[in-house]
Scaffold this motif. Structure first.
Motif, PDB file in Angstrom:
ATOM      1  N   LEU A   1     -16.187  17.933 -11.301  1.00 62.08           N
ATOM      2  CA  LEU A   1     -14.804  17.469 -11.690  1.00 62.08           C
ATOM      3  C   LEU A   1     -15.068  17.396 -13.281  1.00 62.08           C
TER       4      LEU A   1
ATOM      5  N   LEU B   1      -9.783  16.680  -4.743  1.00 64.05           N
ATOM      6  CA  LEU B   1      -9.899  17.448  -6.140  1.00 64.05           C
ATOM      7  C   LEU B   1     -10.838  18.535  -6.072  1.00 64.05           C
ATOM      8  N   VAL B   2     -12.042  17.946  -5.664  1.00 66.00           N
ATOM      9  CA  VAL B   2     -12.825  19.131  -5.546  1.00 66.00           C
ATOM     10  C   VAL B   2     -12.465  20.383  -4.596  1.00 66.00           C
TER      11      VAL B   2
ATOM     12  N   LEU C   1     -11.400  12.404  -4.767  1.00 68.42           N
ATOM     13  CA  LEU C   1     -12.590  13.202  -5.299  1.00 68.42           C
ATOM     14  C   LEU C   1     -12.756  14.357  -4.419  1.00 68.42           C
TER      15      LEU C   1
END
Length: 443
Positions: A17, A78-79, A75
């Motif tokens: 990220l 987003l990944v 997280l």
């Protein structure tokens, strides 16, 4: 080893990220340093959240749970979005590179001069002394006249020449565009998931036909709930809502199929207290899930606590449910995680020496326990544990571990109903797997 693998995966996700959200969107300088330290802080937040909520650090866990678990969900998505965008990002990069090369290779054409109708007269050369040469004046922005003090002549102020901003590089353009799309997608998904997880559970109505069921038992109703996960992110209202919904079903039997709590009785006892108001004709029953064995106070204190609340634990045992003169065997086995604490499942104890002509319903937290259930002639198994995947596409991973992710299926000749659960574990987010309370009717 499990802890090391988990920390390693979280660290890897944060590095990826950082590469996509910081390095690819900024140049060297203070903004990049600040964002880098921010990413380090978020990694520490996730680790601290798991430490605080898993150990007897209630105050720390309560402070960190909301920001830590919400960031964990962000997280993950987003990944996921960045990984999905890797291919279109690479393709866009190729097209932009080709466009740049095409522009660089294009010839620059000088503008045509207009011909004068009269012949040009060549001026005679004039000698100019070096000392009298005209000074070269650099082009400036327009001159602005500024009024001076009263009675004085106006003063001319020459504005400094402002250079046009440099064009955005291909790397920064692609990095920022990708980050904007991934960020918007992740925020929208997590926002929807929080609304789903914290909203009312869905009432799923299911009718299960058992071939050898005594006709007098037809219409017997089970309210099935699992994975309530009382913990730092839930309040007493969470339990009260579930109890209210179950009571509204007017069930004959209430079955709580494990993972009731994520903490000790001292910490969460008040949240479980509304369970004493459960209403049913033949009682409420409970079997342990894997999270009961993670409790800092130990699983035994919860067994005792539930007994005082009027919920009967079935600990590798069975009871007879008599309905309209017919008998149904209701059995329960401990969760597989109890084995390491000397409290594992014992199917022989729960199902041995029974009248096999009667139908048997088994409560077992994990669907994978159906293999043993089939060997003991069980007709129907009620399970939870999977959360239906909780956050898509985790359902694909759960399907590699469990024979059924959610809903009704037949495994090894045994019908298995797997509820998605009424709570959540970790992030207060459910995507593609809304919380559930089940009304199951036998036929």
């Amino acid at each position: 080893m499990v802890v090391l693998v988990f920390v390693g995966l979280i660290l890897l996700a944060h590095y990826y990220l950082w590469h996509r959200m910081v390095r690819s969107t900024t140049g060297p300088g203070r903004p990049r340093k600040a964002l880098t330290w921010g990413m380090v802080g978020l990694f520490v937040l996730v680790v601290g959240t798991f430490v605080g909520t898993r150990m007897e650090l209630a105050e720390l866990g309560h402070w960190l749970a909301w920001p830590g678990y919400v960031w964990l969900a962000l997280l993950f998505y987003l990944v996921l979005f960045f990984l999905v965008l890797e291919v279109p990002r690479a393709v866009a990069g190729v097209f932009l590179r080709l466009a740049e090369r095409k522009r660089a290779a294009a010839p620059v054409l000088a503008p045509e001069r207009k011909r004068s109708p009269e012949p040009e007269l060549k001026p005679e050369p004039v000698a100019v002394l070096a000392s009298t040469a005209a000074p070269v004046v650099e082009e400036t922005a327009p001159v602005e006249t500024v009024p001076s003090a009263e009675g004085a002549a106006p003063v001319e102020q020459v504005a400094e020449k402002v250079a046009p901003p440099a064009p955005l590089s291909r790397r920064l353009f692609l990095g920022r565009a990708t980050a904007a799309v991934a960020g918007l997608g992740a925020l929208s998904t997590v926002g929807y998931g929080i609304t789903s997880a914290l909203g009312d559970p869905v009432i799923e109505r299911v009718k299960v036909t058992l071939p050898k069921l005594d006709p007098r038992l037809g219409g017997l109703k089970f309210a099935v709930v699992s994975d309530i996960h009382l913990g730092p992110l839930t309040g007493k209202a969470h339990t009260e809502r579930i109890v209210r919904m179950i009571n509204g079903l007017e069930a004959d039997v209430v079955a709580i199929v494990g993972d009731l709590v994520d903490g000790s009785v001292a910490e969460l006892g008040a949240l479980a207290r509304p369970l004493k108001n459960l209403e049913s004709r033949y009682g409420a029953y409970f079997v342990t899930g894997n999270h009961e064995y993670f409790s800092p106070g130990g699983f035994a204190e919860w067994i005792e606590e539930l007994g005082q609340l009027g919920v009967r634990p079935l600990r590798n045992e069975r009871v007879e449910i008599t309905h309209q003169g017919a008998v149904l065997d209701l059995a329960g086995v401990n969760d597989l995680n109890g084995t390491s604490q000397g409290d594992g499942p014992d199917f022989d104890k729960a199902l041995g020496n029974r009248d096999t002509s009667r139908s048997t319903v088994l409560l077992a937290h994990q669907p994978v326990q159906v293999g043993e259930a089939a060997r003991h002639g069980v007709d129907l198994q009620l399970s939870g544990h999977t959360h239906g995947g909780q956050m898509a596409p985790f359902s694909l991973v759960v399907g590699l571990q469990q024979p059924v992710v959610s809903g009704l299926a037949t495994v090894d000749g045994v019908q298995v109903y797997v509820t998605r659960g009424a709570g959540f574990w970790g992030p207060p987010v459910r995507v593609g797997a809304p919380p559930e309370v089940t009304m199951l009717e036998l036929a």
